[in-house]
Design an enzyme around this catalytic site. Structure first.
Site, PDB file in Angstrom:
ATOM      1  CD  GLU A  16     -45.498  38.599  41.568  1.00  0.00           C
ATOM      2  OE1 GLU A  16     -46.273  39.550  41.294  1.00  0.00           O
ATOM      3  OE2 GLU A  16     -44.795  38.033  40.712  1.00  0.00           O
ATOM      4  NE  ARG A  99     -47.972  29.534  43.542  1.00  0.00           N
ATOM      5  CZ  ARG A  99     -47.750  30.763  43.062  1.00  0.00           C
ATOM      6  NH1 ARG A  99     -48.765  31.547  42.760  1.00  0.00           N
ATOM      7  NH2 ARG A  99     -46.514  31.192  42.881  1.00  0.00           N
ATOM      8  CG  ASN A 101     -48.469  33.584  39.569  1.00  0.00           C
ATOM      9  OD1 ASN A 101     -48.051  33.539  40.725  1.00  0.00           O
ATOM     10  ND2 ASN A 101     -47.789  34.164  38.607  1.00  0.00           N
ATOM     11  CG  ASN A 145     -46.107  36.546  36.291  1.00  0.00           C
ATOM     12  OD1 ASN A 145     -46.650  36.891  37.337  1.00  0.00           O
ATOM     13  ND2 ASN A 145     -45.146  35.643  36.260  1.00  0.00           N
ATOM     14  CG  ASP A 195     -42.639  38.257  37.925  1.00  0.00           C
ATOM     15  OD1 ASP A 195     -43.872  38.126  37.915  1.00  0.00           O
ATOM     16  OD2 ASP A 195     -41.925  37.734  38.796  1.00  0.00           O
TER      17      ASP A 195
END
Length: 290
Positions: A16, A99, A101, A145, A195
Site C-alpha cells: 500500500e 488503526r 490507514n 482510502n 482502494d
C-alpha cells in the site's frame, strides 16, 4: 496497450501507500501486515525495508527531511536509515479496534489521514503542521482510502472503500477545510472495491481496484470511465505517478490470505508494478511541519 511490468517481486502481504520521492528519486511503499516501510530504487531495482513493529498504513515525506508514517497507534516521524521512530500524535486516541490507514500530505503542507475499523465509526483527520494538533474533517467512515487533490488545490477527492463511491469536495487551502461533498464516481454496481487513488495533470483520477485486476482512469466531472490497465494481480491497492518526468504509474498489490492455488493463479501478487499510461502526474506534496 500499455506494457505493465513487475519491477519488484516482493509477495507483500498488503502492499500500500505508494509514494514517489522527488528528493531521492525513489519509490516508498508499505506492507501493512508485514509491518515494514520499503524503498524501491528504479535505477538499480533494489528494494530496502525497515521494520516498524506494527501495522503501517501510510508514508509521507517531510519537507525538512525524513518521513512521517501512520502506524496502528498514531503518527510517527521515521528515520529510514536508522529505523528510529518518534511519536507525533494519535488521532485514534489509543482505540485498539481502529488503526490509521491511507494518508497524504496536502497542498497546504498539512497531513490528511483516515482511520480503518468498525463500520461507519471512523474519521478523516487533518493534522496541523506542528504534528500534534488534529481535527476531524469527515466522519461516518469505515476504510479511508484514495486521498488526492487537483492541480490548483480547489478540489479534494476521497474514497471510503466499502461505500464504493469516490467523493469530491471543495477544498479551502487556507483553512484546510472540505465542503460540499458529492459523488463524482459511482462504483456501487461493480464486483470490486475502489482502494487507493491518484490524479494526473489533466485532472483525471486513477483508481486501484481491490479484486479488480487493475487500475482505472475516471473523469471526475462526468463520472465516466476513460481507460483501464489490467495487472496480473487481483488485489490492486494503490497507485502514484513517479519517475523523472512523472510519467510512470507505480502500483502496489496484495497477497494477504493467499493459498497455494492462489499463488498458481497469481505468482506476482504482492509485487510492485510500473506502467507508462501516456499521461503525467503531479508532484507529490510534502508535510511542512512547524
Amino acid at each position: 496497450m500499455c506494457q505493465v511490468s513487475c519491477v519488484y517481486h516482493d509477495r507483500a502481504q498488503l502492499g500500500e501507500g505508494v509514494l514517489w520521492s522527488e528528493r531521492e528519486r525513489k519509490v516508498y511503499w508499505v506492507d501493512i501486515e508485514g509491518h515494514r516501510v520499503c524503498r524501491y530504487d528504479p535505477d538499480t531495482g533494489a528494494n530496502e525495508s525497515v521494520a516498524v513493529g506494527q501495522q503501517v498504513g501510510a508514508v509521507v515525506e517531510d519537507a525538512q527531511g525524513g518521513l512521517v508514517v501512520g502506524l496502528k497507534d498514531g503518527l510517527y516521524r521515521l528515520d529510514f536509515g536508522t529505523g528510529r521512530l518518534d511519536k507525533m500524535c494519535d488521532p485514534m486516541n489509543g482505540d485498539p479496534e481502529n488503526r490509521l490507514n491511507d494518508g497524504k500530505a496536502g497542498p497546504d503542507g498539512r497531513l490528511y489521514i483516515g482511520g480503518m475499523g468498525p463500520d461507519k465509526q471512523q474519521s478523516l483527520y487533518r493534522v496541523e503542521r506542528d504534528g500534534r494538533r488534529f481535527e476531524v474533517i469527515e466522519n461516518g467512515l469505515t476504510i479511508s482510502n484514495g486521498l488526492t487533490w487537483n492541480a490548483d488545490a480547489t478540489r479534494f477527492y476521497f474514497i471510503d472503500s466499502p461505500q464504493r463511491v469516490i467523493w469530491g469536495y471543495d477544498f479551502d487551502r487556507t483553512a484546510g477545510a472540505i465542503s460540499n461533498r458529492r459523488v463524482v464516481v459511482d462504483a456501487t454496481g461493480e464486483d470490486c472495491v475502489p482502494d487507493g487513488m491518484t490524479i494526473d495533470q489533466e485532472g483525471k483520477l486513477w483508481v486501484a481496484f481491490w479484486e479488480g485486476w487493475g487500475v482505472r482512469r475516471y473523469d471526475p466531472d462526468t463520472g465516466d470511465r476513460m481507460a483501464e490497465i489490467k495487472l496480473p494481480a487481483s488485489r490492486v491497492t494503490t497507485c502514484c505517478f513517479g519517475g523523472e518526468n512523472l510519467d510512470t504509474l507505480y502500483v502496489s498489490t496484495a497477497s494477504i490470505g493467499f493459498e497455494e492455488r492462489d499463488w498458481q493463479r497469481e505468482p506476482q501478487a504482492g509485487g510492485l508494478f510500473a506502467v507508462k499510461p501516456g499521461v503525467k502526474g503531479l508532484p507529490p506534496n510534502l508535510f511542512r511541519h512547524d
